[in-house]
Design a protein around this motif. Structure first.
Motif, mmCIF file in Angstrom:
data_model
loop_
_atom_site.group_PDB
_atom_site.id
_atom_site.type_symbol
_atom_site.label_atom_id
_atom_site.label_comp_id
_atom_site.label_asym_id
_atom_site.label_seq_id
_atom_site.Cartn_x
_atom_site.Cartn_y
_atom_site.Cartn_z
ATOM 1 N N LYS A 109 60.829 32.547 17.412
ATOM 2 C CA LYS A 109 60.632 32.015 18.762
ATOM 3 C C LYS A 109 61.833 31.166 19.169
ATOM 4 O O LYS A 109 62.294 31.241 20.305
ATOM 5 N N SER A 110 62.367 30.364 18.254
ATOM 6 C CA SER A 110 63.489 29.486 18.618
ATOM 7 C C SER A 110 64.732 30.292 18.979
ATOM 8 O O SER A 110 65.492 29.902 19.867
ATOM 9 N N VAL A 111 64.935 31.436 18.328
ATOM 10 C CA VAL A 111 66.077 32.293 18.666
ATOM 11 C C VAL A 111 65.915 32.839 20.083
ATOM 12 O O VAL A 111 66.846 32.803 20.899
ATOM 13 N N LEU A 112 64.727 33.343 20.395
ATOM 14 C CA LEU A 112 64.481 33.859 21.742
ATOM 15 C C LEU A 112 64.501 32.747 22.781
ATOM 16 O O LEU A 112 64.952 32.958 23.907
ATOM 17 N N GLN A 113 64.050 31.550 22.394
ATOM 18 C CA GLN A 113 64.059 30.420 23.324
ATOM 19 C C GLN A 113 65.490 30.058 23.735
ATOM 20 O O GLN A 113 65.745 29.708 24.880
ATOM 21 N N GLU A 114 66.434 30.170 22.809
ATOM 22 C CA GLU A 114 67.846 29.921 23.138
ATOM 23 C C GLU A 114 68.324 30.869 24.231
ATOM 24 O O GLU A 114 69.039 30.460 25.147
ATOM 25 N N GLN A 123 60.039 33.205 29.938
ATOM 26 C CA GLN A 123 59.384 32.105 29.234
ATOM 27 C C GLN A 123 57.888 32.367 29.120
ATOM 28 O O GLN A 123 57.288 32.138 28.064
ATOM 29 N N GLU A 124 57.286 32.858 30.190
ATOM 30 C CA GLU A 124 55.854 33.152 30.171
ATOM 31 C C GLU A 124 55.540 34.233 29.135
ATOM 32 O O GLU A 124 54.556 34.130 28.403
ATOM 33 N N ALA A 125 56.383 35.263 29.062
ATOM 34 C CA ALA A 125 56.153 36.343 28.102
ATOM 35 C C ALA A 125 56.280 35.845 26.664
ATOM 36 O O ALA A 125 55.462 36.187 25.797
ATOM 37 N N LEU A 126 57.293 35.036 26.397
ATOM 38 C CA LEU A 126 57.472 34.498 25.049
ATOM 39 C C LEU A 126 56.295 33.614 24.667
ATOM 40 O O LEU A 126 55.762 33.720 23.558
ATOM 41 N N ASN A 127 55.882 32.758 25.575
ATOM 42 C CA ASN A 127 54.729 31.887 25.297
ATOM 43 C C ASN A 127 53.471 32.703 25.015
ATOM 44 O O ASN A 127 52.714 32.397 24.095
ATOM 45 N N ARG A 140 69.474 29.764 27.998
ATOM 46 C CA ARG A 140 70.815 30.089 28.478
ATOM 47 C C ARG A 140 70.757 30.903 29.763
ATOM 48 O O ARG A 140 71.617 30.800 30.620
ATOM 49 N N ALA A 141 69.723 31.734 29.919
ATOM 50 C CA ALA A 141 69.601 32.584 31.101
ATOM 51 C C ALA A 141 68.977 31.858 32.290
ATOM 52 O O ALA A 141 69.018 32.358 33.406
ATOM 53 N N THR A 142 68.414 30.680 32.057
ATOM 54 C CA THR A 142 67.792 29.909 33.133
ATOM 55 C C THR A 142 68.860 29.029 33.784
ATOM 56 O O THR A 142 69.427 28.166 33.120
ATOM 57 N N PRO A 143 69.166 29.261 35.077
ATOM 58 C CA PRO A 143 70.231 28.500 35.735
ATOM 59 C C PRO A 143 69.963 26.991 35.735
ATOM 60 O O PRO A 143 68.836 26.554 35.944
ATOM 61 N N VAL A 144 71.013 26.229 35.459
ATOM 62 C CA VAL A 144 70.930 24.766 35.487
ATOM 63 C C VAL A 144 71.937 24.227 36.494
ATOM 64 O O VAL A 144 72.974 24.842 36.758
ATOM 65 N N LYS A 145 71.624 23.087 37.072
ATOM 66 C CA LYS A 145 72.481 22.455 38.071
ATOM 67 C C LYS A 145 73.810 22.034 37.457
ATOM 68 O O LYS A 145 73.869 21.547 36.333
ATOM 69 N N ILE A 146 74.840 22.193 38.229
ATOM 70 C CA ILE A 146 76.197 21.843 37.822
ATOM 71 C C ILE A 146 76.364 20.319 37.843
ATOM 72 O O ILE A 146 75.829 19.640 38.697
ATOM 73 N N ASN A 147 77.128 19.802 36.897
ATOM 74 C CA ASN A 147 77.501 18.391 36.914
ATOM 75 C C ASN A 147 78.773 18.235 37.741
ATOM 76 O O ASN A 147 79.693 19.042 37.629
#
Length: 110
Positions: free
Chosen positions: A44-49, A5-9, A53-60
């Protein structure tokens, strides 16, 4: 914020500055064309996706009642991907949702 994220920004913040300062007449650029903000934002929006997706999110977690062999109701926990709602299970070793590819964060759920 992760390193991707830092690199893309960084690239997006500095791309327009570089393009605006570039002298097209001084260099032979062939098929080069100046980058505009619309093109930058679309890419940017393509790379942001990918970053999202690669950033882990908490399970429901949700609970349900199931009947097993002895026919007694038992409360079970069902784990779902927060992105697509697909069922995932910690015992399968799912680090990514097999339905949508989202990285999963199991901390605190197992």
């Amino acid at each position: 914020m992760n390193k991707y994220q830092e690199a893309l920004n960084f690239l997006c913040d500095h791309a327009m500055e570089y393009i605006e300062d570039f002298d097209l007449e001084e260099y032979e650029c062939g098929d080069y064309y100046p980058l505009d903000k619309e093109t930058l934002n679309a890419n940017k929006s393509v790379l942001q996706e990918l970053i999202d997706r690669a950033t882990p999110v908490k399970i429901n977690e949700e609970t349900a009642t199931a009947k097993f062999i002895d026919d007694r109701p038992t409360t079970v926990i069902i784990y779902r991907c927060p992105k697509c709602g697909g069922r995932v299970h910690p015992f399968d070793g799912d680090l990514y949702c097999k339905h949508c590819g989202q990285a999963l964060d199991w901390s605190g759920n197992q």
